[in-house]
Design a protein around this motif. Structure first.
Motif, mmCIF file in Angstrom:
data_model
loop_
_atom_site.group_PDB
_atom_site.id
_atom_site.type_symbol
_atom_site.label_atom_id
_atom_site.label_comp_id
_atom_site.label_asym_id
_atom_site.label_seq_id
_atom_site.Cartn_x
_atom_site.Cartn_y
_atom_site.Cartn_z
ATOM 1 N N LEU A 16 0.825 -1.209 0.000
ATOM 2 C CA LEU A 16 0.000 0.000 0.000
ATOM 3 C C LEU A 16 0.864 1.266 0.000
ATOM 4 O O LEU A 16 0.578 2.226 -0.717
ATOM 5 N N ALA A 17 1.926 1.269 0.798
ATOM 6 C CA ALA A 17 2.816 2.427 0.853
ATOM 7 C C ALA A 17 3.486 2.653 -0.507
ATOM 8 O O ALA A 17 3.601 3.790 -0.974
ATOM 9 N N MET A 35 -3.722 5.838 0.407
ATOM 10 C CA MET A 35 -2.912 4.617 0.460
ATOM 11 C C MET A 35 -2.024 4.589 1.709
ATOM 12 O O MET A 35 -1.913 3.560 2.380
ATOM 13 N N PHE A 36 -1.386 5.720 2.027
ATOM 14 C CA PHE A 36 -0.531 5.772 3.222
ATOM 15 C C PHE A 36 -1.367 5.565 4.481
ATOM 16 O O PHE A 36 -0.962 4.833 5.385
ATOM 17 N N ARG A 37 -2.531 6.189 4.527
ATOM 18 C CA ARG A 37 -3.405 6.024 5.707
ATOM 19 C C ARG A 37 -3.881 4.578 5.834
ATOM 20 O O ARG A 37 -3.992 4.053 6.942
ATOM 21 N N GLU A 38 -4.174 3.946 4.702
ATOM 22 C CA GLU A 38 -4.610 2.550 4.744
ATOM 23 C C GLU A 38 -3.464 1.645 5.196
ATOM 24 O O GLU A 38 -3.674 0.700 5.960
ATOM 25 N N ASN A 75 6.124 8.883 7.267
ATOM 26 C CA ASN A 75 6.937 9.927 6.637
ATOM 27 C C ASN A 75 6.355 10.307 5.274
ATOM 28 O O ASN A 75 6.233 11.492 4.944
ATOM 29 N N CYS A 76 5.985 9.308 4.478
ATOM 30 C CA CYS A 76 5.387 9.580 3.165
ATOM 31 C C CYS A 76 4.053 10.301 3.301
ATOM 32 O O CYS A 76 3.750 11.206 2.510
ATOM 33 N N LEU A 77 3.270 9.920 4.302
ATOM 34 C CA LEU A 77 2.010 10.618 4.548
ATOM 35 C C LEU A 77 2.285 12.089 4.854
ATOM 36 O O LEU A 77 1.606 12.982 4.335
ATOM 37 N N GLY A 78 3.293 12.356 5.667
ATOM 38 C CA GLY A 78 3.663 13.734 5.969
ATOM 39 C C GLY A 78 4.034 14.511 4.721
ATOM 40 O O GLY A 78 3.596 15.651 4.517
ATOM 41 N N LEU A 79 4.829 13.903 3.846
ATOM 42 C CA LEU A 79 5.225 14.577 2.604
ATOM 43 C C LEU A 79 4.014 14.865 1.718
ATOM 44 O O LEU A 79 3.893 15.954 1.149
#
Length: 187
Positions: A16-17, A35-38, A75-79
């Motif tokens: 997912l990430a 996707m990051f949240r999932e 980290n990806c969610l933050g970006l």
């Protein structure tokens, strides 16, 4: 039962990430955020009420801090959130990613962990800079620079990125001379 298998959860979250990263690269940031949240939801799924009070553990009792994907997904969610100008939410995601880097399970993980931790610190520092929290941004950059330059084999890319961000902070603070000097050192 698949959902209780930590390896299955890790594999699903990692997939997912990766899909989130690909979505963001295609300009589909909203899909990337989902996707990051999932991925995070899969890793932190709770059905046992006792575990719900311990947010860094999932249903199987596996700590999120033991998951290499959890830090990456936060980290990806933050970006992605920062790309949508959701500064506060992005900052929370970066802080969680950084917290996950600092737990005992993740320490002493070698060069890759060191570079990852520096990257998370840089992202968090940049977020604080954007939000105008300059002193905290400066503190994180100094901490990151100290660690990066004293590493067994300093990574020139990491050190350069830190210096470039320190230059940006100096520029924002009105210290043009320091900003130029740091920029030249960075490259």
């Amino acid at each position: 039962h698949h959902i209780d298998n930590p390896t299955w959860r890790e594999d699903c979250a990692s997939d997912l990430a990766e899909r989130g990263v690909l979505s963001c690269r295609r300009g589909e940031v909203r899909t990337g955020v989902e996707m990051f949240r999932e991925a995070i939801r899969v890793l932190s799924h709770h059905s046992d009420p006792e575990l719900k009070n311990r947010p860094l553990k999932n249903k199987s009792g596996v700590k999120l801090s033991e998951s290499p994907t959890a830090r990456h997904a936060y980290n990806c969610l933050g970006l992605a959130l920062q790309g949508r100008s959701e500064w506060e939410n992005a900052g929370e995601s970066f802080q969680t990613a950084f917290d996950l880097c600092n737990v005992p399970e993740q320490r002493h993980m070698g060069d890759d962990q060191f570079v990852d931790r520096s990257g998370v610190l840089l992202d968090l520092s940049a977020n604080l800079l954007i939000r105008g929290v300059l002193d905290q941004s400066d503190k994180l950059l100094r901490r990151c620079h100290f660690a990066a330059t004293r590493a067994y084999r300093p990574n020139s890319v990491v050190v350069g990125a830190i210096q470039a961000q320190m230059a940006e902070l100096a520029w924002v603070r009105g210290d043009a001379e320091r900003a130029v000097n740091l920029s030249m050192e960075a490259y």
